[in-house]
Every structure is written in C-alpha cells, then in structure tokens.
Design a protein around this motif. Structure first.
Motif, PDB file in Angstrom:
ATOM      1  N   ALA A 133       0.801  -1.227   0.000  1.00 56.85           N
ATOM      2  CA  ALA A 133       0.000   0.000   0.000  1.00 56.85           C
ATOM      3  C   ALA A 133       0.836   1.280   0.000  1.00 56.85           C
ATOM      4  O   ALA A 133       0.296   2.375  -0.158  1.00 56.85           O
ATOM      5  CB  ALA A 133      -0.926   0.012   1.213  1.00 56.85           C
ATOM      6  N   VAL A 134       2.138   1.166   0.193  1.00 54.88           N
ATOM      7  CA  VAL A 134       2.997   2.354   0.247  1.00 54.88           C
ATOM      8  C   VAL A 134       3.550   2.635  -1.149  1.00 54.88           C
ATOM      9  O   VAL A 134       4.284   1.814  -1.699  1.00 54.88           O
ATOM     10  CB  VAL A 134       4.157   2.156   1.247  1.00 54.88           C
ATOM     11  CG1 VAL A 134       5.038   3.392   1.285  1.00 54.88           C
ATOM     12  CG2 VAL A 134       3.620   1.824   2.627  1.00 54.88           C
ATOM     13  N   PRO A 135       3.221   3.799  -1.725  1.00 55.22           N
ATOM     14  CA  PRO A 135       3.651   4.058  -3.098  1.00 55.22           C
ATOM     15  C   PRO A 135       5.077   4.603  -3.195  1.00 55.22           C
ATOM     16  O   PRO A 135       5.609   5.166  -2.232  1.00 55.22           O
ATOM     17  CB  PRO A 135       2.655   5.120  -3.571  1.00 55.22           C
ATOM     18  CG  PRO A 135       2.343   5.886  -2.323  1.00 55.22           C
ATOM     19  CD  PRO A 135       2.347   4.872  -1.209  1.00 55.22           C
ATOM     20  N   VAL A 147       3.948  -2.177  -8.538  1.00 56.39           N
ATOM     21  CA  VAL A 147       4.259  -1.232  -7.466  1.00 56.39           C
ATOM     22  C   VAL A 147       3.345  -0.008  -7.574  1.00 56.39           C
ATOM     23  O   VAL A 147       3.232   0.587  -8.651  1.00 56.39           O
ATOM     24  CB  VAL A 147       5.730  -0.758  -7.559  1.00 56.39           C
ATOM     25  CG1 VAL A 147       6.076   0.168  -6.400  1.00 56.39           C
ATOM     26  CG2 VAL A 147       6.673  -1.945  -7.588  1.00 56.39           C
ATOM     27  N   PRO A 148       2.678   0.408  -6.479  1.00 56.20           N
ATOM     28  CA  PRO A 148       1.894   1.640  -6.536  1.00 56.20           C
ATOM     29  C   PRO A 148       2.808   2.855  -6.657  1.00 56.20           C
ATOM     30  O   PRO A 148       3.873   2.914  -6.044  1.00 56.20           O
ATOM     31  CB  PRO A 148       1.142   1.637  -5.200  1.00 56.20           C
ATOM     32  CG  PRO A 148       1.954   0.783  -4.296  1.00 56.20           C
ATOM     33  CD  PRO A 148       2.611  -0.253  -5.166  1.00 56.20           C
ATOM     34  N   VAL A 149       2.393   3.799  -7.467  1.00 55.87           N
ATOM     35  CA  VAL A 149       3.186   5.010  -7.712  1.00 55.87           C
ATOM     36  C   VAL A 149       2.318   6.243  -7.449  1.00 55.87           C
ATOM     37  O   VAL A 149       1.165   6.301  -7.892  1.00 55.87           O
ATOM     38  CB  VAL A 149       3.719   5.049  -9.160  1.00 55.87           C
ATOM     39  CG1 VAL A 149       4.438   6.371  -9.439  1.00 55.87           C
ATOM     40  CG2 VAL A 149       4.660   3.876  -9.417  1.00 55.87           C
ATOM     41  N   VAL A 164      -0.795   5.926 -10.025  1.00 53.82           N
ATOM     42  CA  VAL A 164      -0.593   5.025 -11.167  1.00 53.82           C
ATOM     43  C   VAL A 164       0.193   3.815 -10.648  1.00 53.82           C
ATOM     44  O   VAL A 164       0.249   3.579  -9.444  1.00 53.82           O
ATOM     45  CB  VAL A 164       0.149   5.744 -12.324  1.00 53.82           C
ATOM     46  CG1 VAL A 164      -0.692   6.889 -12.877  1.00 53.82           C
ATOM     47  CG2 VAL A 164       1.514   6.264 -11.867  1.00 53.82           C
ATOM     48  N   SER A 165       0.814   3.073 -11.521  1.00 57.67           N
ATOM     49  CA  SER A 165       1.617   1.920 -11.086  1.00 57.67           C
ATOM     50  C   SER A 165       2.763   1.680 -12.050  1.00 57.67           C
ATOM     51  O   SER A 165       2.750   2.153 -13.193  1.00 57.67           O
ATOM     52  CB  SER A 165       0.758   0.657 -10.971  1.00 57.67           C
ATOM     53  OG  SER A 165       0.247   0.282 -12.227  1.00 57.67           O
ATOM     54  N   ALA A 166       3.758   0.953 -11.572  1.00 53.29           N
ATOM     55  CA  ALA A 166       4.893   0.525 -12.398  1.00 53.29           C
ATOM     56  C   ALA A 166       5.186  -0.931 -12.037  1.00 53.29           C
ATOM     57  O   ALA A 166       4.709  -1.433 -11.012  1.00 53.29           O
ATOM     58  CB  ALA A 166       6.108   1.406 -12.142  1.00 53.29           C
ATOM     59  N   ARG A 167       5.965  -1.596 -12.885  1.00 54.62           N
ATOM     60  CA  ARG A 167       6.229  -3.020 -12.668  1.00 54.62           C
ATOM     61  C   ARG A 167       7.722  -3.272 -12.464  1.00 54.62           C
ATOM     62  O   ARG A 167       8.539  -2.910 -13.310  1.00 54.62           O
ATOM     63  CB  ARG A 167       5.730  -3.842 -13.847  1.00 54.62           C
ATOM     64  CG  ARG A 167       4.212  -3.796 -14.038  1.00 54.62           C
ATOM     65  CD  ARG A 167       3.787  -4.591 -15.255  1.00 54.62           C
ATOM     66  NE  ARG A 167       4.400  -4.056 -16.476  1.00 54.62           N
ATOM     67  CZ  ARG A 167       4.491  -4.729 -17.629  1.00 54.62           C
ATOM     68  NH1 ARG A 167       4.041  -5.967 -17.701  1.00 54.62           N
ATOM     69  NH2 ARG A 167       5.042  -4.174 -18.679  1.00 54.62           N
ATOM     70  N   ALA A 168       8.044  -3.889 -11.318  1.00 50.08           N
ATOM     71  CA  ALA A 168       9.424  -4.261 -11.013  1.00 50.08           C
ATOM     72  C   ALA A 168       9.613  -5.754 -11.286  1.00 50.08           C
ATOM     73  O   ALA A 168       8.659  -6.532 -11.231  1.00 50.08           O
ATOM     74  CB  ALA A 168       9.751  -3.956  -9.561  1.00 50.08           C
ATOM     75  N   TRP A 225      13.006  -2.200 -13.802  1.00 48.04           N
ATOM     76  CA  TRP A 225      11.629  -1.906 -14.212  1.00 48.04           C
ATOM     77  C   TRP A 225      11.292  -2.627 -15.503  1.00 48.04           C
ATOM     78  O   TRP A 225      12.083  -2.636 -16.448  1.00 48.04           O
ATOM     79  CB  TRP A 225      11.432  -0.399 -14.389  1.00 48.04           C
ATOM     80  CG  TRP A 225      11.681   0.374 -13.129  1.00 48.04           C
ATOM     81  CD1 TRP A 225      12.746   1.180 -12.852  1.00 48.04           C
ATOM     82  CD2 TRP A 225      10.863   0.377 -11.947  1.00 48.04           C
ATOM     83  NE1 TRP A 225      12.638   1.690 -11.579  1.00 48.04           N
ATOM     84  CE2 TRP A 225      11.506   1.217 -10.998  1.00 48.04           C
ATOM     85  CE3 TRP A 225       9.660  -0.238 -11.600  1.00 48.04           C
ATOM     86  CZ2 TRP A 225      10.981   1.450  -9.737  1.00 48.04           C
ATOM     87  CZ3 TRP A 225       9.136  -0.012 -10.346  1.00 48.04           C
ATOM     88  CH2 TRP A 225       9.787   0.822  -9.426  1.00 48.04           C
ATOM     89  N   GLN A 226      10.127  -3.232 -15.536  1.00 42.46           N
ATOM     90  CA  GLN A 226       9.615  -3.851 -16.760  1.00 42.46           C
ATOM     91  C   GLN A 226       8.626  -2.873 -17.370  1.00 42.46           C
ATOM     92  O   GLN A 226       7.538  -2.658 -16.838  1.00 42.46           O
ATOM     93  CB  GLN A 226       8.911  -5.170 -16.446  1.00 42.46           C
ATOM     94  CG  GLN A 226       9.877  -6.329 -16.267  1.00 42.46           C
ATOM     95  CD  GLN A 226       9.178  -7.667 -16.409  1.00 42.46           C
ATOM     96  OE1 GLN A 226       8.080  -7.851 -15.909  1.00 42.46           O
ATOM     97  NE2 GLN A 226       9.800  -8.602 -17.080  1.00 42.46           N
TER      98      GLN A 226
END
Length: 213
Positions: A39-41, A200-202, A161-165, A128-129
């Motif tokens: 939950a922590v961005p 990952v939350p951003v 938004v989100s990102a992918r690790a 990052w993917q």
C-alpha cells in the motif's frame, strides 16, 4: 585401439548425460510470489515543467520465496535478485540481491523451504519492466492532456498510477549427505530459477499549487 577409445568416449558421454539428467530432477519446484498488499507508493516529484525524479530512495517489497527438492536432496541456498539472470554462485555487477544459506534455509536439513521476506531495495537498483515510475507519471499526464486537461491542471493534482518491477529467485539443491555436512559447492549442486513481475503503486506528486478562491 580406435574402437576401444570410441567405446570409452561413448561410455563417458552416457554417464555424463545420466548425471545431468539426474541433477535436473533435484528440484521439484521454485516459485517467487507477492506476499500481501503493498500500500505504500513510490513517490515521483514534479515542478511546473513536469515530473522531475523519483523522490523515494527505496521501496519495501513483500515477497514469498519457495523451493522444494526431490526426496534424496535438500535445499541448501537461495538467492533473490532484482534483475534477470540471478545465479547464487555468481556476482551481480552492482545490482541488488540477497542470498540465503545455512540457518536461513534450515542448515541443509529441509526438503522444502519457504521464506517470507520484505527487503527494502534502493529505487536506483530496481529493474523496471516497461515504464519507470517517472515515465508512468509522464504517460498519465499525456493521457489526461489528450482527454482535455491542461498541463497545469494535471500538475496541480496528485495522481495514483503503477509501475512493474522484476525479481528472480535462484534455488540450490544438494544431496542429503552433502547438505547435512555442509560440504556442497557449485560442482555438487544443481539450481533452478523463477521470475516474477511485481506491480508497485506510484504516487505522482503535484508540481503546482492549487489555486484557491
């Protein structure tokens, strides 16, 4: 003489192939999964011109590591890494990783090892993917502007938004006697990997102050 040498080479090859086939069967499963709700961005800073940098220095990842050996073997080590091609017996070239052995995995007594870990990985070392958090914020801004918002209106708000690790787990197994005596090495073990994408939350921070009436 030639015939004898040919037979000897062929026999050696067969033994090698059998050994390799047996080694492949030393590990039944390896899996790497997300363990809980993240939950922590990761925060991204902005100014009037757009998004400038990743503000967060690191991020805590919630991960579950699992490996199971076959009946005659034991799991003796694991290595978690934030990159592709993670190998327990090799270096990382400055990338992030964490190794687990000895007491971490039951000192070579366990056929099945499951670990719940929550490492804090520096954002500069996260693989990052696709878009990075900064790029994801910029893409969100472009999408909002295409929908009719002005750049200043987008930058006056905070967006989620989100990102992918990407992570990989390398598990290492050895024969029971080698594992129990802690005499295993790269030559007396076999290994297997699993990889995963972690969403990952951003948080895209505002770059402009809201106008108040």
């Amino acid at each position: 003489m030639h015939t004898t040498r040919t037979i000897l080479i062929a026999s050696t090859l067969v033994v090698s192939l059998v050994s390799a086939a047996s080694a492949k069967d030393w590990i039944e499963t390896v899996s790497l999964t997300k363990d809980g709700i993240d939950a922590v961005p990761i925060e991204v800073s902005a100014d009037a011109g757009g998004y400038t940098k990743i503000k967060s220095s690191g991020h805590r990842f919630l991960l579950k590591l699992h490996a199971r050996a076959t009946s005659g073997e034991r799991i003796v080590a694991m290595k978690l890494g934030a990159f592709k091609g993670v190998l327990y017996f090799e270096g990382d070239g400055g990338k992030w990783s964490r190794s687990f052995a000895n007491r971490d995995v039951g000192s070579g007594t366990r056929r099945t090892v499951t670990l719940n870990v929550s490492p804090v990985v520096p954002t500069a070392k996260i693989a990052w993917q696709g878009p990075s958090p900064k790029q994801a914020c910029a893409a969100n801004m472009a999408q909002r502007m295409a929908g009719g918002l002005s750049k200043s209106a987008v930058l006056a708000k905070t967006w989620s938004v989100s990102a992918r690790a990407y992570f990989e787990l390398d598990a290492v197994a050895a024969r029971k006697n080698k594992a129990a005596n802690n005499t295993w090495s790269i030559k007396t073990t076999t290994r297997q990997r699993d990889g995963m994408t972690y969403q990952v939350p951003v948080q895209c921070n505002a770059g402009l102050k809201r106008k108040t009436s």
